[in-house]
Design a protein around this motif. Sequence first.
Motif, PDB file in Angstrom:
ATOM      1  N   UNK A 167      30.830 -14.563 101.591  1.00 32.73           N
ATOM      2  CA  UNK A 167      31.999 -14.494 102.463  1.00 32.73           C
ATOM      3  C   UNK A 167      33.183 -14.023 101.624  1.00 32.73           C
ATOM      4  N   UNK A 168      33.964 -13.097 102.160  1.00 29.65           N
ATOM      5  CA  UNK A 168      35.109 -12.559 101.438  1.00 29.65           C
ATOM      6  C   UNK A 168      36.398 -12.965 102.158  1.00 29.65           C
ATOM      7  N   UNK A 169      37.368 -13.388 101.358  1.00 30.59           N
ATOM      8  CA  UNK A 169      38.626 -13.845 101.954  1.00 30.59           C
ATOM      9  C   UNK A 169      39.800 -13.352 101.119  1.00 30.59           C
ATOM     10  N   UNK A 170      40.786 -12.791 101.784  1.00 30.81           N
ATOM     11  CA  UNK A 170      42.031 -12.363 101.150  1.00 30.81           C
ATOM     12  C   UNK A 170      43.151 -13.267 101.630  1.00 30.81           C
ATOM     13  N   UNK A 171      43.850 -13.907 100.692  1.00 30.90           N
ATOM     14  CA  UNK A 171      44.933 -14.809 101.072  1.00 30.90           C
ATOM     15  C   UNK A 171      46.144 -14.548 100.191  1.00 30.90           C
ATOM     16  N   UNK A 172      47.300 -14.997 100.651  1.00 25.98           N
ATOM     17  CA  UNK A 172      48.537 -14.900  99.879  1.00 25.98           C
ATOM     18  C   UNK A 172      48.947 -16.286  99.421  1.00 25.98           C
ATOM     19  N   UNK A 173      49.531 -16.369  98.227  1.00 28.56           N
ATOM     20  CA  UNK A 173      49.998 -17.650  97.721  1.00 28.56           C
ATOM     21  C   UNK A 173      49.797 -17.782  96.220  1.00 28.56           C
ATOM     22  N   UNK A 174      49.892 -18.998  95.744  1.00 27.09           N
ATOM     23  CA  UNK A 174      49.690 -19.292  94.329  1.00 27.09           C
ATOM     24  C   UNK A 174      48.193 -19.445  94.056  1.00 27.09           C
ATOM     25  N   UNK A 175      47.696 -18.775  93.020  1.00 24.84           N
ATOM     26  CA  UNK A 175      46.259 -18.769  92.736  1.00 24.84           C
ATOM     27  C   UNK A 175      45.723 -20.179  92.548  1.00 24.84           C
ATOM     28  N   UNK A 176      46.373 -20.968  91.705  1.00 28.77           N
ATOM     29  CA  UNK A 176      45.896 -22.321  91.417  1.00 28.77           C
ATOM     30  C   UNK A 176      45.911 -23.178  92.673  1.00 28.77           C
ATOM     31  N   UNK A 177      47.001 -23.137  93.423  1.00 27.50           N
ATOM     32  CA  UNK A 177      47.108 -23.965  94.621  1.00 27.50           C
ATOM     33  C   UNK A 177      46.050 -23.594  95.661  1.00 27.50           C
ATOM     34  N   UNK A 178      45.865 -22.291  95.878  1.00 28.11           N
ATOM     35  CA  UNK A 178      44.929 -21.846  96.912  1.00 28.11           C
ATOM     36  C   UNK A 178      43.484 -22.172  96.541  1.00 28.11           C
ATOM     37  N   UNK A 179      43.101 -21.949  95.282  1.00 31.50           N
ATOM     38  CA  UNK A 179      41.724 -22.248  94.874  1.00 31.50           C
ATOM     39  C   UNK A 179      41.481 -23.749  94.825  1.00 31.50           C
ATOM     40  N   UNK A 180      42.469 -24.487  94.367  1.00 31.85           N
ATOM     41  CA  UNK A 180      42.321 -25.940  94.316  1.00 31.85           C
ATOM     42  C   UNK A 180      42.157 -26.516  95.724  1.00 31.85           C
ATOM     43  N   UNK A 181      42.907 -25.998  96.668  1.00 32.85           N
ATOM     44  CA  UNK A 181      42.808 -26.487  98.052  1.00 32.85           C
ATOM     45  C   UNK A 181      41.449 -26.139  98.655  1.00 32.85           C
ATOM     46  N   UNK A 182      40.972 -24.928  98.418  1.00 32.85           N
ATOM     47  CA  UNK A 182      39.684 -24.503  98.976  1.00 32.85           C
ATOM     48  C   UNK A 182      38.499 -25.145  98.272  1.00 32.85           C
ATOM     49  N   UNK A 183      38.701 -25.610  97.057  1.00 31.60           N
ATOM     50  CA  UNK A 183      37.602 -26.244  96.320  1.00 31.60           C
ATOM     51  C   UNK A 183      37.118 -27.506  97.010  1.00 31.60           C
ATOM     52  N   UNK A 184      37.996 -28.147  97.754  1.00 25.90           N
ATOM     53  CA  UNK A 184      37.606 -29.377  98.452  1.00 25.90           C
ATOM     54  C   UNK A 184      36.570 -29.109  99.539  1.00 25.90           C
ATOM     55  N   UNK A 185      36.415 -27.845  99.929  1.00 29.03           N
ATOM     56  CA  UNK A 185      35.444 -27.474 100.944  1.00 29.03           C
ATOM     57  C   UNK A 185      34.209 -26.824 100.338  1.00 29.03           C
ATOM     58  N   UNK A 186      34.104 -26.844  99.018  1.00 31.59           N
ATOM     59  CA  UNK A 186      32.972 -26.230  98.317  1.00 31.59           C
ATOM     60  C   UNK A 186      32.279 -27.282  97.459  1.00 31.59           C
ATOM     61  N   UNK A 187      31.157 -26.889  96.862  1.00 33.53           N
ATOM     62  CA  UNK A 187      30.419 -27.787  95.968  1.00 33.53           C
ATOM     63  C   UNK A 187      30.630 -27.431  94.506  1.00 33.53           C
ATOM     64  N   UNK A 188      31.123 -26.216  94.264  1.00 31.46           N
ATOM     65  CA  UNK A 188      31.282 -25.726  92.901  1.00 31.46           C
ATOM     66  C   UNK A 188      32.350 -24.648  92.908  1.00 31.46           C
TER      67      UNK A 188
END
Length: 285
Positions: free
Chosen positions: A84-105
């Motif tokens: 799945x490919x996703x393009x988002x705007x924002x702070x890299x650390x904040x966006x990946x940290x937030x999305x990590x809660x919905x992933x396993x790794x």
Amino acid sequence: MSESAPTASVSTILVGVDGGVPACRALEWALRRASHTGALVRAVWVDEERGHSDEPVTAKALAYQLERAAAAAGLTPASTPTVEQELVSGDVVDELRRRASEADLLVIGTNFHHGVIGWFRGTRALTLAADASVPVVVVPDVELDGRADVVVGVDAAGHADQAVLWAAAEAAASGQTLVLLQATPLMVGSVPAYVEVGNLHTELVEEAREAVDRLATELTEHEPGLRVRGNVTTEWPVQALSQAGRTASLVVVGSRGLGAIRRFVQGSVSSEVVLSLTGPVAIVR
């Protein structure tokens, strides 16, 4: 075993991409991992320009990077895992940290190279490794072909902590050998003058081997079919793990209770191994 093992099934792998070579390596590692397990790979490109970039161009760059990573992993279009490919705007650390809660790794790349000291301590990779809610794999720009074994550092007591259990699950899922690496250096300054150093060190190494053997037996009983090998070295832990990382497919280190970045960077083995990257490193807590 005293602790329940994390599941060997990683259903979603989140990868941070940005068009650079390190991100392509991270994506390649994730695709290799997913090809063994059927996991979903979610590639997220975070635009820090707050919407000023050309989205179609960025989408094209992301698709090209995916194609390059799949080719580097030796995958054909038919054998490439679902991405799945996703393009988002924002702070890299904040966006990946937030999305990590919905992933396993979470898998991230870094342009850090072994031997470069200082500036890396403030990078995004280290921040995410310290704060993410899931295990984090940090992938430097190194060749991933020809690597073998999942190596995990174990303590002197041979305890099956979360890092060891996670590494065992990872090795089983990818069909690799798990290497239990116990570093047993002798701290000469702490040895009384009347103690014969050579004999003491020999005893410590023998005790470490026994502990590693016991742990290997426990792990194979818990995970039938898992190949486990013990390795006791007299090197310092960081040196031993960094050396192993030159040929391992993954080095796994534990990081206990490190919610704050400042605690992560104050000399722990996990942080120093990340600061001595010679191959992909997983931080588990």
